[in-house]
Design a protein around this motif. Structure first.
Motif, PDB file in Angstrom:
ATOM      1  N   LEU A   1       0.647  -1.085   0.027  1.00 47.21           N
ATOM      2  CA  LEU A   1      -0.029  -0.101  -0.086  1.00 47.21           C
ATOM      3  C   LEU A   1       0.790   1.253   0.122  1.00 47.21           C
ATOM      4  O   LEU A   1       2.004   1.268   0.382  1.00 47.21           O
ATOM      5  CB  LEU A   1      -0.887  -0.103   1.255  1.00 47.21           C
ATOM      6  CG  LEU A   1      -0.115   0.096   2.630  1.00 47.21           C
ATOM      7  CD1 LEU A   1      -1.492   0.698   3.586  1.00 47.21           C
ATOM      8  CD2 LEU A   1       0.012  -1.222   3.180  1.00 47.21           C
TER       9      LEU A   1
ATOM     10  N   LYS B   1       0.786  -8.297  -0.253  1.00 47.65           N
ATOM     11  CA  LYS B   1       0.107  -8.377  -1.717  1.00 47.65           C
ATOM     12  C   LYS B   1       0.530  -9.562  -2.446  1.00 47.65           C
ATOM     13  O   LYS B   1       1.545  -9.816  -2.483  1.00 47.65           O
ATOM     14  CB  LYS B   1       0.779  -6.851  -2.216  1.00 47.65           C
ATOM     15  CG  LYS B   1       0.410  -6.854  -3.881  1.00 47.65           C
ATOM     16  CD  LYS B   1       1.051  -5.376  -4.288  1.00 47.65           C
ATOM     17  CE  LYS B   1       2.508  -5.679  -4.426  1.00 47.65           C
ATOM     18  NZ  LYS B   1       3.035  -4.260  -5.194  1.00 47.65           N
TER      19      LYS B   1
ATOM     20  N   ARG C   1      -1.181   5.722   9.034  1.00 49.31           N
ATOM     21  CA  ARG C   1      -1.753   4.780  10.001  1.00 49.31           C
ATOM     22  C   ARG C   1      -0.881   4.544  11.195  1.00 49.31           C
ATOM     23  O   ARG C   1      -1.220   4.575  12.178  1.00 49.31           O
ATOM     24  CB  ARG C   1      -1.959   3.449   9.378  1.00 49.31           C
ATOM     25  CG  ARG C   1      -3.045   3.584   8.098  1.00 49.31           C
ATOM     26  CD  ARG C   1      -3.458   2.145   7.807  1.00 49.31           C
ATOM     27  NE  ARG C   1      -3.818   1.235   8.443  1.00 49.31           N
ATOM     28  CZ  ARG C   1      -4.835   0.290   8.028  1.00 49.31           C
ATOM     29  NH1 ARG C   1      -5.128   0.137   6.934  1.00 49.31           N
ATOM     30  NH2 ARG C   1      -5.073  -0.702   9.021  1.00 49.31           N
TER      31      ARG C   1
ATOM     32  N   ALA D   1       0.874  -6.019   6.403  1.00 45.61           N
ATOM     33  CA  ALA D   1       0.092  -6.083   5.129  1.00 45.61           C
ATOM     34  C   ALA D   1       0.781  -7.178   4.037  1.00 45.61           C
ATOM     35  O   ALA D   1       2.034  -7.399   4.093  1.00 45.61           O
ATOM     36  CB  ALA D   1      -0.273  -4.787   4.266  1.00 45.61           C
TER      37      ALA D   1
ATOM     38  N   PRO E   1      -1.982 -11.123   5.513  1.00 45.30           N
ATOM     39  CA  PRO E   1      -2.817  -9.900   5.707  1.00 45.30           C
ATOM     40  C   PRO E   1      -3.159  -9.409   4.458  1.00 45.30           C
ATOM     41  O   PRO E   1      -2.731  -8.275   4.138  1.00 45.30           O
ATOM     42  CB  PRO E   1      -1.980  -9.388   6.696  1.00 45.30           C
ATOM     43  CG  PRO E   1      -0.791  -9.712   6.420  1.00 45.30           C
ATOM     44  CD  PRO E   1      -0.758 -11.110   5.749  1.00 45.30           C
ATOM     45  N   ILE E   2      -4.004  -9.755   3.508  1.00 45.49           N
ATOM     46  CA  ILE E   2      -4.046  -9.273   2.160  1.00 45.49           C
ATOM     47  C   ILE E   2      -5.005  -7.615   2.619  1.00 45.49           C
ATOM     48  O   ILE E   2      -4.447  -6.634   1.969  1.00 45.49           O
ATOM     49  CB  ILE E   2      -4.917  -9.958   1.188  1.00 45.49           C
ATOM     50  CG1 ILE E   2      -4.294 -11.381   1.091  1.00 45.49           C
ATOM     51  CG2 ILE E   2      -5.212  -9.086   0.020  1.00 45.49           C
ATOM     52  CD1 ILE E   2      -2.941 -11.052   0.410  1.00 45.49           C
ATOM     53  N   GLU E   3      -5.706  -7.760   3.419  1.00 44.95           N
ATOM     54  CA  GLU E   3      -6.373  -6.215   3.964  1.00 44.95           C
ATOM     55  C   GLU E   3      -5.182  -5.898   5.122  1.00 44.95           C
ATOM     56  O   GLU E   3      -5.230  -6.596   6.052  1.00 44.95           O
ATOM     57  CB  GLU E   3      -7.683  -6.520   4.579  1.00 44.95           C
ATOM     58  CG  GLU E   3      -8.239  -5.394   5.009  1.00 44.95           C
ATOM     59  CD  GLU E   3      -9.794  -5.511   5.441  1.00 44.95           C
ATOM     60  OE1 GLU E   3     -10.253  -4.666   6.052  1.00 44.95           O
ATOM     61  OE2 GLU E   3     -10.467  -6.410   4.878  1.00 44.95           O
ATOM     62  N   ALA E   4      -4.914  -4.681   4.958  1.00 45.16           N
ATOM     63  CA  ALA E   4      -3.777  -4.105   6.200  1.00 45.16           C
ATOM     64  C   ALA E   4      -4.484  -4.213   7.143  1.00 45.16           C
ATOM     65  O   ALA E   4      -5.489  -3.920   7.545  1.00 45.16           O
ATOM     66  CB  ALA E   4      -3.447  -2.698   5.484  1.00 45.16           C
ATOM     67  N   THR E   5      -3.659  -4.732   8.140  1.00 47.95           N
ATOM     68  CA  THR E   5      -4.057  -5.007   9.498  1.00 47.95           C
ATOM     69  C   THR E   5      -3.245  -4.297  10.616  1.00 47.95           C
ATOM     70  O   THR E   5      -1.993  -4.507  10.858  1.00 47.95           O
ATOM     71  CB  THR E   5      -3.962  -6.607   9.918  1.00 47.95           C
ATOM     72  OG1 THR E   5      -4.742  -7.317   8.802  1.00 47.95           O
ATOM     73  CG2 THR E   5      -4.746  -6.750  11.421  1.00 47.95           C
TER      74      THR E   5
END
Length: 412
Positions: A256, A275, A264, A273, A308-312
């Motif tokens: 990202l 990809k 963040r 995160a 963690p494809i969706e940033a965590t």
């Protein structure tokens, strides 16, 4: 938070010296001029262009001069590299910052196969200066490693398949973070170990052929050297707000954008995160507000059972870490030693512990400093120690930190 340290009384001699230099005289000839007696050598022409830039002479003229030099077939390989660095400076002086950056990037990329080359350090400093404003790389601490196989390593192992001969080829590229980071200690990216463990479940007696290599680069500049391998490797980027930022220029490499990462992290939490990439292992991001918190974030990542494809967001300690406190206190040992040596002048056998007790506010400044000697022979040091500790400056944190730090003194 407590750590005992021994300060040994040492007689230290500090020698300060320097060299006086003469500045240019007002009637000194311009740096760029025709050389008497024929055409100047390549080295002299490079020097003339560099002097012109240093002295603020016509940047367009300096650019034209060095542009000719870098294309001169008589220039040696080293002279060509040196000319490119001066050319980058000339481009910057002519307000072409993008051209200046690209020139250095291309130079580093040209030497991708050369781990060490003559102007490597100068080129890295130049690129750092252009993109971050500072030539210096942030110094990193080293952490002892004892690698194991993490849950997350098992997740990553699914991205690797054996070749026709049954061999697994695992290449890992890591940028930033610590050269012996938590990944070695907790096995975050021990893909080879995970592949072997998985195979042994089905066939304990079978041999698993894994060819695994890990290359760690101390900073984002390594991206240029490793671009040929990035497309086929498991790539890990470490990111922190204490000098470990990755310039937005390389956002395409990250899971990202760097601006989003920074925003963040500024909220006080860590971040992981991933990809996915077609036909290649994923790209992983491990990010924290402070460098010392990267271990905490990676420990959380090591226990994850999926990418963690969706940033965590990851919770990190709000107060200072022990190693951050130790680093600052130890940097003042010189002042503490001076306090102790003054005591030894009157009492050569003085020894014992002094407890430093203080609080660190969220801005990193100390308050309520106390120094308490456990031995009567050291009580005269208390004021000196307290005054020395008042100058402590720690990294900013989101919570006040209370510290009790014992220091043991012993002569010789």
């Amino acid at each position: 938070m407590m750590k005992q340290l021994v300060l040994v009384s040492l007689a230290s001699t500090f020698v300060f010296g320097g060299c006086a230099g003469e500045g240019p005289e007002e009637n000194e000839a311009p740096a760029i001029q025709a050389a008497p007696g024929g055409e100047a050598s390549v080295a002299l022409r490079i020097e003339r262009a560099l002097r012109a830039l240093d002295r603020g002479e016509d940047p367009a003229k300096a650019l034209a001069e060095i542009d000719l030099v870098r294309k001169d077939p008589a220039a040696t390989a080293i002279e060509q590299d040196e000319a490119i660095l001066v050319w980058s400076r000339a481009l910057e002086a002519n307000a072409d910052t993008e051209g200046a950056i690209t020139a250095v990037e291309n130079l580093i990329t040209k030497h991708a196969a050369d781990r060490e080359w003559a102007l490597s350090a100068e080129a890295e400093k130049r690129l750092r200066k252009l993109l971050t404003g500072s030539e210096q790389a942030t110094k990193r601490r080293l952490t002892p490693a004892a690698p194991t196989v993490s849950t997350f390593a098992g997740v990553l192992a699914k991205s690797f398949a054996p070749d026709a001969g049954g061999r697994y080829r695992v290449r890992i590229l890591a940028f930033g973070g610590d050269q012996t980071h938590a990944s070695e200690r907790i096995g975050t990216f021990n893909v080879a170990g995970a592949l072997r463990a998985e195979k042994e479940k089905d066939c304990p007696a079978c041999e698993v052929n894994v060819d695994s290599t890990t290359n760690r680069e101390s900073s984002w500049i390594g991206i240029l050297r490793a671009r040929a391998e990035i497309a086929s490797s498991l790539v890990v980027y470490y990111y922190d707000l204490e000098g470990g930022e990755i310039p937005a220029r390389y956002d395409a490499e990250l899971p990202l954008p760097s601006a989003e990462i920074k925003a963040r992290l500024e909220k006080g939490k860590g971040l992981v995160a991933a990809k996915k990439r077609e036909g290649a292992p994923p790209v992983i991001l491990v990010a924290a507000p402070r460098f010392a918190q990267l271990d905490n974030v990676e420990t959380t990542l090591a226990g994850m059972g999926e990418l963690p494809i969706e940033a965590t967001s990851v919770e990190v300690p709000a107060s200072l870490e022990q190693e951050e406190i130790q680093a600052v206190v130890r940097s003042h040992f010189g002042a503490f030693r001076a306090c102790y040596e003054a005591v030894l002048q009157a009492n050569p056998g003085a020894s014992g512990r002094i407890l430093l007790d203080f609080k660190v506010d969220t801005d990193g400044h100390v308050a309520n400093v106390k120094a308490t000697a456990e031995a009567a022979s050291l009580q005269s040091m208390e004021t000196c120690m307290r005054e020395a500790a008042q100058s402590f400056v720690f990294p900013a944190a989101t919570k006040e930190t209370s510290v009790v730090y014992p220091i043991l003194y012993a002569p010789n």
